[in-house]
Design an enzyme around this catalytic site. Structure first.
Site, mmCIF file in Angstrom:
data_model
loop_
_atom_site.group_PDB
_atom_site.id
_atom_site.type_symbol
_atom_site.label_atom_id
_atom_site.label_comp_id
_atom_site.label_asym_id
_atom_site.label_seq_id
_atom_site.Cartn_x
_atom_site.Cartn_y
_atom_site.Cartn_z
ATOM 1 N N CYS A 131 0.947 -1.133 -0.168
ATOM 2 C CA CYS A 131 0.019 0.036 -0.133
ATOM 3 C C CYS A 131 0.806 1.252 -0.021
ATOM 4 O O CYS A 131 1.754 1.331 0.893
ATOM 5 C CB CYS A 131 -0.987 0.171 1.367
ATOM 6 S SG CYS A 131 -1.917 1.494 1.265
ATOM 7 N N CYS A 137 -1.789 6.860 6.285
ATOM 8 C CA CYS A 137 -3.297 6.653 6.349
ATOM 9 C C CYS A 137 -3.243 6.194 7.722
ATOM 10 O O CYS A 137 -4.449 6.757 8.732
ATOM 11 C CB CYS A 137 -3.632 5.515 5.356
ATOM 12 S SG CYS A 137 -5.076 4.710 5.960
ATOM 13 N N CYS A 214 -7.586 0.105 -2.109
ATOM 14 C CA CYS A 214 -7.294 -0.287 -0.423
ATOM 15 C C CYS A 214 -7.313 -1.603 -0.486
ATOM 16 O O CYS A 214 -8.221 -2.335 -0.993
ATOM 17 C CB CYS A 214 -8.283 0.476 0.472
ATOM 18 S SG CYS A 214 -7.918 -0.148 2.057
ATOM 19 N N GLN A 338 -21.543 -6.042 10.975
ATOM 20 C CA GLN A 338 -20.257 -6.218 10.867
ATOM 21 C C GLN A 338 -19.790 -6.074 9.536
ATOM 22 O O GLN A 338 -20.251 -6.556 8.668
ATOM 23 C CB GLN A 338 -20.142 -7.732 11.410
ATOM 24 C CG GLN A 338 -20.524 -7.742 12.694
ATOM 25 C CD GLN A 338 -19.593 -7.407 13.835
ATOM 26 O OE1 GLN A 338 -18.400 -6.779 13.525
ATOM 27 N NE2 GLN A 338 -19.367 -7.825 15.176
ATOM 28 N N TYR A 367 -27.721 -5.045 23.385
ATOM 29 C CA TYR A 367 -27.231 -4.269 22.461
ATOM 30 C C TYR A 367 -27.456 -5.003 21.041
ATOM 31 O O TYR A 367 -26.482 -5.260 20.167
ATOM 32 C CB TYR A 367 -25.761 -4.329 22.553
ATOM 33 C CG TYR A 367 -25.180 -3.780 23.973
ATOM 34 C CD1 TYR A 367 -25.047 -2.225 24.112
ATOM 35 C CD2 TYR A 367 -24.869 -4.623 24.812
ATOM 36 C CE1 TYR A 367 -24.459 -2.066 25.469
ATOM 37 C CE2 TYR A 367 -24.245 -4.351 26.172
ATOM 38 C CZ TYR A 367 -24.239 -2.784 26.322
ATOM 39 O OH TYR A 367 -23.718 -2.413 27.757
ATOM 40 N N CYS A 463 -15.464 -6.030 21.045
ATOM 41 C CA CYS A 463 -14.482 -5.584 19.723
ATOM 42 C C CYS A 463 -13.311 -4.805 20.602
ATOM 43 O O CYS A 463 -12.505 -4.125 19.831
ATOM 44 C CB CYS A 463 -15.171 -4.814 18.831
ATOM 45 S SG CYS A 463 -16.122 -3.403 19.386
#
Length: 611
Positions: A131, A137, A214, A338, A367, A463
């Site tokens: 990349c 980035c 990307c 997701q 949630y 997460c």
């Protein structure tokens, strides 16, 4: 095929993907290198001129008649917006659009000592990734490493954080860790010549790093973003300028259903006025007929939030659908879904395996978002209750249950912690609680509410490993022990990792044996007193809507609708988990009960000791 051969095959496949990407990006890297060389030469030339000028002043030399002094050369400064020419006094004045200079080196590759004092330079991390914007980035912190090394780093991090609480099983990686993101967001800006650019914000700044493609984003999404960028000049659409507040297009968001192939394009504009929008949509669809819906989202606020509150559907139905774990889900622009559907199936199946549902359990999906976990669990549970504070998500969840023909799931728009507390206060119980909080983790109040429900198992999907460790400590204090944790690599190339943990009641450290003798006499417990206490603490009969309606009709002579009872209960702050029309208000407005019927309903609730 043995494990060694399988790993070798995967590594070879990843290496082939990298080789395929490099030729496509080599031109951009070469161009960047030329710009860097030219910039370095210009800086060196300016330094020599400044040095000569300074030396001349120290020696007492006057400027030649045709030469201006340093102060004369500057002249009056003209105020310019970001992106224009001129000298920039500080970082806040520098243009947001970066010219390709490597900021990892501190901004000056020719750092010199000043007045004889040597300045130590920090080591510079070289870009060994395929990349070209890897260092600027900041989104893919591990992209320059072999995938096996990435997994090892994440495994070590999880083990260090969770070691005090449970054993961490081997992390579950991807077979093909590239182009996995089904959601792609691009910021739109312009360079100093006014040409539109799109990409991502440089880490910790609002400077836009131009990105053509990307390695972790969906390739079709990158292609559509490039097409939109190329159409702007012909339609005379200006990109939004954060400094001046002028311009129309701020962001573009692409969502794609990897299974269905459906594509949503969200154009985030600073104003609801979109000149030639019909022609723009038509031209975009001619270039990309695979697009199934286009939405204009209006965000006129001076905020870092990408999406605004207002939306206009320019083409299609305004949402897409995708299939996950065999179920179809409706996804709108604001829905939480997701970003890696391949690994999401791995994650959810592991969560279901840990729950080990038998078909009769009461399950709470806290949630719950658009209901993904709850709907997947519904095929193995007795009933599922999903709770979510976002009203739009609850609407999507109810629709998703309807699409899949699921009858044993109910969704409620409420704070999950408060909802479970009220359930527990009414004597309700859950066998399993699924919780999937944001990266900031849960709260002690929420965990207390979970414990009040006395579930046999808690399946925690996280997460954020740091906040997960914090929450596991709270669970331990309240009597729940983590049994094991599994890392699932949902975000290859980055430092983030998803984790699923199974918690259950801690086993007693010791036991006390007590002998009790029943009967009459000293030191004995009378049997009749036990019967009285048993009667006093006998569980109350569950009050149904049917019982309330029959009581009112018998006493007052008129009927009341179930929704009226639900409305009165809601106004009294009572839990709504047993109301068949509890989410009816999300679908269509309903007439309110008369004061006479409100009093009758309250009387019935008092009669049955609900209030």
């Amino acid at each position: 095929m043995n494990i060694k051969e399988e790993k070798g095959r995967q590594n070879q496949m990843i290496e082939n993907r990298l080789k395929a990407e490099r030729p496509r990006l080599v031109t951009e890297k070469a161009t960047k290198g030329k710009r860097d060389d030219k910039a370095a030469k210009d800086r060196s030339s300016r330094q020599e001129k400044n040095k000569a000028s300074n030396t001349g002043r120290k020696m007492g030399r006057k400027p030649d008649s045709g030469e201006k002094s340093s102060d004369q050369k500057k002249g009056p400064k003209k105020e310019q917006r970001a992106g224009g020419k001129g000298n920039w006094g500080n970082d806040s004045q520098k243009p947001k659009y970066d010219t390709g200079r490597n900021r990892a080196s501190g901004g000056n590759s020719n750092l010199q000592s000043r007045e004889g004092i040597k300045v130590d330079r920090q080591p510079v991390r070289k870009n060994t990734s395929a990349c070209p914007v890897f260092l600027r980035c900041g989104g893919c912190q591990l992209l320059d490493m072999p995938y096996e090394k990435q997994l090892k780093i994440k495994q070590t991090k999880l083990e260090e954080l969770l070691k005090p609480y449970c054993k961490v099983q081997p992390i579950i990686g991807m077979k093909d860790p590239f182009h996995y993101r089904n959601k792609v967001h691009a910021v739109f800006d312009h360079d100093k010549k006014g040409n539109p650019v799109s990409g991502v914000y440089e880490a910790n700044t609002h400077r836009v790093v131009p990105v053509e493609s990307c390695l972790i984003e969906d390739q079709k999404a990158d292609e559509i973003i490039g097409t939109i960028r190329g159409m702007l000049k012909s339609f005379k659409i200006k990109t939004y300028d954060e400094d001046t507040g002028y311009g129309l297009l701020r962001h573009v968001l692409i969502r794609r259903g990897f299974t269905t192939g459906e594509i949503m394009v969200v154009l985030v504009t600073a104003s609801p006025v979109f000149p030639s929008k019909n022609n723009f949509v038509r031209a975009l669809r001619e270039k990309h007929p695979e697009i199934t819906t286009i939405v204009q989202n209006v965000n006129g606020r001076d905020t870092s939030m990408v999406l605004g509150d207002r939306e206009n559907v320019l083409y299609g139905k305004g949402y897409i659908e995708d299939i996950l774990c065999g179920f179809r889900f409706r996804i709108s622009s604001k829905s939480f879904y997701q970003v890696n559907p391949v690994q999401t199936e791995v994650l959810y199946r592991k969560a279901m395996e840990l729950a080990a549902l038998k078909g009769k359990e009461t399950v709470i999906d806290a949630y719950c978002g658009i209901g993904t976990i709850g709907i997947v669990a519904s095929q193995e549970a007795g009933q599922v209750i999903g709770v979510e504070l976002n009203r739009d998500a609850v609407r999507d969840a109810a629709q998703n249950a309807k699409i899949n023909g699921i009858k044993n799931v109910q969704f409620y728009c409420n704070d999950a912690g408060a909802f479970m507390s009220r359930m527990a206060d009414n004597g309700e119980h859950a066998d399993v609680v699924f919780m999937d909080p944001p990266r900031s983790g849960s709260t002690e109040e929420f965990i207390q509410a979970v414990v009040k429900m006395k579930p046999e198992k808690v399946v925690y999907v996280s997460c954020g490993p740091d906040t997960l460790a914090r929450d596991l400590a709270v669970f331990r204090k309240m009597g729940y022990e983590a049994k094991a944790a599994w890392g699932v690599d949902m975000f290859p190339g980055t430092e983030h990792v998803e984790t699923v943990v199974l918690l259950s009641h801690k086993k007693a450290d010791s036991y006390i044996h007590i002998d009790v003798e029943f009967g009459e006499g000293e030191g004995k417990i009378p049997v009749d007193s036990i019967a009285k206490r048993a009667e006093a603490y006998k569980p109350k009969e569950k009050v149904t809507y049917k019982m309330i309606k029959e009581y009112i009709e018998a006493k007052y002579g008129f009927k009341v609708h179930t929704a009226y009872i639900a409305e009165v209960k809601r106004n009294l702050g009572l839990p709504m988990y047993d109301a068949p029309n509890a989410v009816e208000e999300l679908k269509q407005p309903r007439k309110h009960p008369t004061p006479e019927k409100v009093e009758a309903i309250k009387d019935a609730l008092r009669y049955f000791a609900v209030i």
